[in-house]
Design a protein around this motif. Sequence first.
Motif, mmCIF file in Angstrom:
data_model
loop_
_atom_site.group_PDB
_atom_site.id
_atom_site.type_symbol
_atom_site.label_atom_id
_atom_site.label_comp_id
_atom_site.label_asym_id
_atom_site.label_seq_id
_atom_site.Cartn_x
_atom_site.Cartn_y
_atom_site.Cartn_z
ATOM 1 N N THR A 294 0.841 -1.201 0.000
ATOM 2 C CA THR A 294 0.000 0.000 0.000
ATOM 3 C C THR A 294 0.874 1.247 0.000
ATOM 4 O OG1 THR A 294 -1.514 -1.247 1.382
ATOM 5 C CG2 THR A 294 -1.935 1.107 1.160
ATOM 6 N N THR A 298 1.035 3.993 -3.061
ATOM 7 C CA THR A 298 0.615 5.395 -2.891
ATOM 8 C C THR A 298 1.804 6.336 -3.021
ATOM 9 O OG1 THR A 298 0.747 5.046 -0.513
ATOM 10 C CG2 THR A 298 -1.436 4.988 -1.480
ATOM 11 N N SER A 299 2.977 5.910 -2.532
ATOM 12 C CA SER A 299 4.149 6.780 -2.646
ATOM 13 C C SER A 299 4.543 6.959 -4.106
ATOM 14 C CB SER A 299 5.331 6.196 -1.874
ATOM 15 O OG SER A 299 5.019 6.128 -0.511
ATOM 16 N N GLY A 336 1.367 13.303 -0.113
ATOM 17 C CA GLY A 336 0.754 12.093 -0.651
ATOM 18 C C GLY A 336 1.294 10.851 0.012
ATOM 19 N N GLY A 340 -0.725 8.167 2.268
ATOM 20 C CA GLY A 340 -0.671 6.730 1.997
ATOM 21 C C GLY A 340 -0.265 5.957 3.235
#
Lengths: 426, 298
Positions: A294, A298-299, A336, A340
Amino acid sequence: MSKPLDNLGKIRKSLNRRNRSEQLFRWYGRIAIMIGLAAVLVLFTDIVSKGNGAFRITYLQLEVNYDQELIGVDNLADPRQLAQGDWQVILKQALRNQFPDVSGRGDKRRLNALVSNGAGFDLKDRLVANPLLLGETETVWVLADDDIDTYYKSWLDGEPYAARLTDKQVEWITQLHDQGKIRLQFNSNLFTRGDSREPEQAGIRGAVMGSLLTLILTLILSFPIGVAAAIYLEEFAPKNGWTDFIEVNINNLAAVPSIIFGLLGLAIFINFFHVPRSVPIVGGLVLTLMTLPTIIITSRAAIKSVPPSIREAALGMGASKYQMVLHHVLPLALPGMLTGAIIGMAQALGESAPLLMIGMVAFIVDIPGGFSDPATVLPVQIFLWADSPERAFIEKTSAAIMVLLSFLIVMNTTAVWLRKRLERRW
Amino acid sequence: MNEANLATPAAAANAEKVEAKIEVKLDAKQNLEVADDQVTVGQCFTDAPKMTMRNVNVFYDDKQAIHNVSIDIAQNEVIAMIGPSGCGKSTFLRSLNRMNDTVESCRVEGEICMDGEDLYAPKLDVVELRARVGMVFQKPNPFPKSIYDNVAYGPKIHGLADTRVDLDEIVENSLRRASLWDEVKERLHQSGTGLSGGQQQRLCIARAIAVSPEVILMDEPCSALDPIATAKIEELIEELSENFTIAIVTHSMQQAARVSHRTAYFHLGRLIEVNPTEQVFTMPEHELTEAYITGRFG
């Protein structure tokens, strides 16, 4: 070829149709959102209505005599005496004084069952804190048994549930109520104690601490590893078959059922590396494996969203790739990435299945103080209580869910706030 | 099928001049193909070049974007590169400070030298190169940091300023030379992205000159700006040419005519003509250049 006038007519005709479909589409959206909100509302009202009772608990008022003979203690500084002393007996004595006309073994036993069988230890703590009380008589509020608690609350609500009580016990409670010697108090045990077999003594402190320790370890491990992997894959790795292969596998890992991570943890961390069972270390390691995909995904998305013009500007100034990443890409991608990470942590906080596999489902009374103390976590605690037969655990379960939900709400709100706060426009 | 079509104007180019011109006009809206052995006409070379490019070919995978370009850039000159969209002028410009390195599929062949030093030599460090050859991009791209930090970034990473005072001085000088100082001196610590488009672009110029590069590459620096901001930048380019060598890619022929000393005309990846700007715009040597500057295509 049609004339322009005809076109206008056609456009107007089609305009009505288009507006209608747009209105319809909007309504679809609104209905979808209403369904979602209704589901959340039902869930929350159900949990809150079941769980709010758990924040108050029944206490009885008794005249307790701290009788040295009965307890078997003469020196309060001797821990052995304290441990061996019979603390429950002074409560039994107090109850007998309260209801002098109770006789017969069965009735006496049922009378003794009015108070929690852990209430004596509360008196011990009281006495240790104030040694002058030894031999004296005091009026104290003591914790009632969970059956009494369940009955008293349901009786106050007008729907008495007396299935587990005898008529005499109901009568005693009514007497106590008439004398103002039974009341509901804030249930501080819920927040200060660990798990217990006795619902009235059970608290979520242990599970909260276990969750906290596990999550700290998960964050410490998964955030740097995930961010480093994402930066390497986005900025440095050559785009070839290998990186595609890695990407497919990372996406796969994100979708692997969490119980499999538990099995993996059991096989690798516990069986191979001999990490002890049931401890936050192994929980954190397993949850790290689970949240890594995850965080990486997201990174990477956050890094991708940094405009290429900023990279070009940095490289054009003669920044090395490392400097470009460190000075420009990372600060812009950080909101961001943090979002995440928090979403990953929220996921980890709500995870129970993999922890069942690594022994964090054990019944643990002590509150864990470190990463290597046996612990359980909130969702597993919910599972354990939901599985318990005592009726009083129903409201406890809902209360624990409320606590878990409030943690999740706090975390997700933080994620939104952080994103809004750190977001820089270009 | 394409090749068969394109072969016709190619043959025509070698035919008589009148016929060729007719051919060009006929194809005005389509591709004006140039022969494979097209040789650049005009004054490509100078006596004391700052940069020399010889037989430069640039490929994106198998697609060749630049064919055999040879040209010199003289010290302190402003050279404009013009041509229709997709003619490779930006690609060529970006190969001069190796910004094309960031494009994985891009491959550069031939020789590009600055002061006789091969810029594509394996031991050359691009970080050093880009400190010597600065770049201003099409879209103003200040860092989302303060105005001060934008300008101070280059000197900081290259370690050009020993003290805070030195740094302040470099920042002030750079902003002055970019004619931005008076407008921003009161708000040096506000974000660079809060400036207007023209101011942002001048901030980018200030940022580029803060490390005192020898050459400044400008990739259509005014295409995102209004006419007033454009005029300011053009004025600035003229001032900067006293100290720097400038290569500017532009879509605007008027701009090329106003700011440059020499103009290079690119067409479909080939360098067609290089001549003093005045000559290019008054009596171009090549018919393609003429067709372009008279607005028959592009």
